[in-house]
Write a protein that holds these residues in place. Structure first.
Motif, PDB file in Angstrom:
ATOM      1  N   HIS A 108       7.785  26.051  14.381  1.00  0.00           N
ATOM      2  CA  HIS A 108       7.495  25.505  13.056  1.00  0.00           C
ATOM      3  C   HIS A 108       6.136  25.970  12.548  1.00  0.00           C
ATOM      4  N   GLY A 163      10.650  22.527  16.754  1.00  0.00           N
ATOM      5  CA  GLY A 163       9.775  21.395  16.515  1.00  0.00           C
ATOM      6  C   GLY A 163       9.093  20.952  17.792  1.00  0.00           C
ATOM      7  N   THR A 177       9.410  15.210  13.862  1.00  0.00           N
ATOM      8  CA  THR A 177       9.533  16.609  14.308  1.00  0.00           C
ATOM      9  C   THR A 177      10.192  16.780  15.671  1.00  0.00           C
ATOM     10  N   ILE A 179      12.637  17.128  18.837  1.00  0.00           N
ATOM     11  CA  ILE A 179      13.988  17.518  19.232  1.00  0.00           C
ATOM     12  C   ILE A 179      14.120  17.229  20.715  1.00  0.00           C
ATOM     13  N   TRP A 201      15.853  25.223  11.707  1.00  0.00           N
ATOM     14  CA  TRP A 201      14.834  24.301  12.221  1.00  0.00           C
ATOM     15  C   TRP A 201      15.323  23.692  13.533  1.00  0.00           C
ATOM     16  N   VAL A 203      15.171  20.729  15.383  1.00  0.00           N
ATOM     17  CA  VAL A 203      14.794  19.319  15.281  1.00  0.00           C
ATOM     18  C   VAL A 203      16.041  18.467  15.478  1.00  0.00           C
ATOM     19  N   ARG A 209      13.202  12.570   9.813  1.00  0.00           N
ATOM     20  CA  ARG A 209      13.187  14.026   9.675  1.00  0.00           C
ATOM     21  C   ARG A 209      13.040  14.443   8.213  1.00  0.00           C
TER      22      ARG A 209
END
Length: 264
Positions: A108, A163, A177, A179, A201, A203, A209
Motif C-alpha cells: 500500500h 495492507g 488496513t 488482512i 488491494w 485487505v 475498510r
C-alpha cells in the motif's frame, strides 16, 4: 504443481507456508537466510539480484509468489538492488523459464499519499501511484514491471498492494488496513489462476475498510475475516481513531510523514 516463493523466511512467508500447503503442490522456498523445510517443500538459497541464482531457482516452476526484497525503508542503493533489480531479475527468469503465473506482493506504500475519499467512497483498485517512501517507489516499479511483462510477454501477473498482515491487528489503524493471513492465502490462491494483469488491494473485508475490493473480487477473492471483532480491545487501549489524522487518513499512515523517512 511447483510454486517458487521468494522471501520465504520473512514474516509473511512464514505465516503463509503452512496455509499454502496442498496435496500435489511443492513449495520451493527461496531466501538469503537458511530455513528448515517441511513436507513438500524445497529450499533454494539465492540472491534475488543474481541472474544465475534466480535462473536456477526458477527451473521446473509453474508459478511464482514474490515476497522477497527489502521490506523496510533503507538507503536508495539498497532499495534499488533488492527491490527493483531483484524484481526485474525474477521476472526475466520467469519469462525465460516459460512461467505464466506470477503474483507480486507489493505494498500500500506504492499509493501511500492517497487520502480517504471525501465523499465516503472507497480508494479505487488502480489508484494512481503516490509512493510515500523510497520503499514505496520500489513497489511502484514492481507494478510497472508486472505490467510490462504481461503486455510484452504475455505473463499473467497480479500485484497485491498489501495492507497490514498479522495474526491480529496491533492498533486501531489496522482495523481498516488489516488482512488476516487466511484471507491473504485466499487472495493469493485466486491470483495464482487469474488471467491478465491486475492490481488489487490486499485487505480483509473489514467493516472500517476504505480500500476497494472490487478487483480482488473480480479475480475470485472472497474475504472471510473482519477486524471488527478486535475493535473493542484496541479502542479501549488506544481510543477511537481520529480519521483526520495522517495515520488514519492516508493510505500510507505515518510513513507518509517525511520526518519518519530515511536517507532523504
Amino acid at each position: 504443481m511447483r510454486i517458487l516463493m521468494t522471501g520465504a523466511a520473512g514474516k509473511v512467508g512464514t505465516m503463509l507456508r503452512p496455509r499454502l500447503a496442498r496435496e500435489g503442490r511443492i513449495l520451493r522456498l527461496s531466501d538469503l537466510a537458511p530455513l528448515e523445510t517441511g513436507e513438500n517443500e524445497e529450499l533454494v538459497v539465492a540472491d534475488l539480484a543474481d541472474p544465475a541464482a534466480m535462473a536456477e531457482a526458477m527451473k521446473g516452476v509453474d508459478a511464482v509468489i514474490h515476497l522477497g526484497g527489502q521490506s523496510r525503508e533503507h538507503p536508495w542503493p539498497d532499495i534499488v538492488r533488492a527491490n527493483m533489480d531483484g524484481t526485474y531479475v525474477l521476472m526475466e527468469a520467469a519469462r525465460q523459464e516459460g512461467v505464466q503465473q506470477v503474483v507480486l506482493v507489493g505494498s500500500h506504500h506504492a499509493a501511500g499519499f492517497h487520502t480517504r475519499p471525501a465523499d465516503g467512497t472507497e480508494l479505487p483498485d488502480y489508484a494512481f501511484p503516490r509512493p510515500d517512501t523510497l520503499y514505496g517507489v520500489s513497489k511502484v516499479v514492481m507494478e510497472a514491471l508486472g505490467s510490462l511483462y504481461h503486455d510484452r510477454f504475455g505473463l499473467n501477473v497480479t500485484v497485491v498492494r498489501l495492507g497490514t498482515c498479522n495474526e491480529g491487528s496491533a492498533d486501531t489503524r489496522g482495523l481498516a488496513t488489516w488482512i488476516s493471513p487466511d484471507d491473504l492465502t485466499r487472495l493469493l490462491e485466486a491470483a495464482l489462476t487469474a488471467p491478465g494483469y491486475h492490481v488489487v488491494w490486499g485487505v480483509s473485508d473489514n467493516a472500517r475498510r476504505w480500500w476497494s475490493l472490487e478487483e480482488a473480487k473480480a479475480i475470485g477473492y472472497v474475504s472471510q475475516d473482519d477486524s471488527e471483532s478486535q475493535a473493542p480491545a484496541l479502542i479501549a487501549e488506544f481510543g477511537e481513531p481520529d480519521l483526520s489524522e495522517p495515520e488514519h487518513d492516508r493510505a500510507g499512515g505515518m510513513f507518509s510523514i517525511r520526518e519518519l523517512g530515511q536517507a532523504w
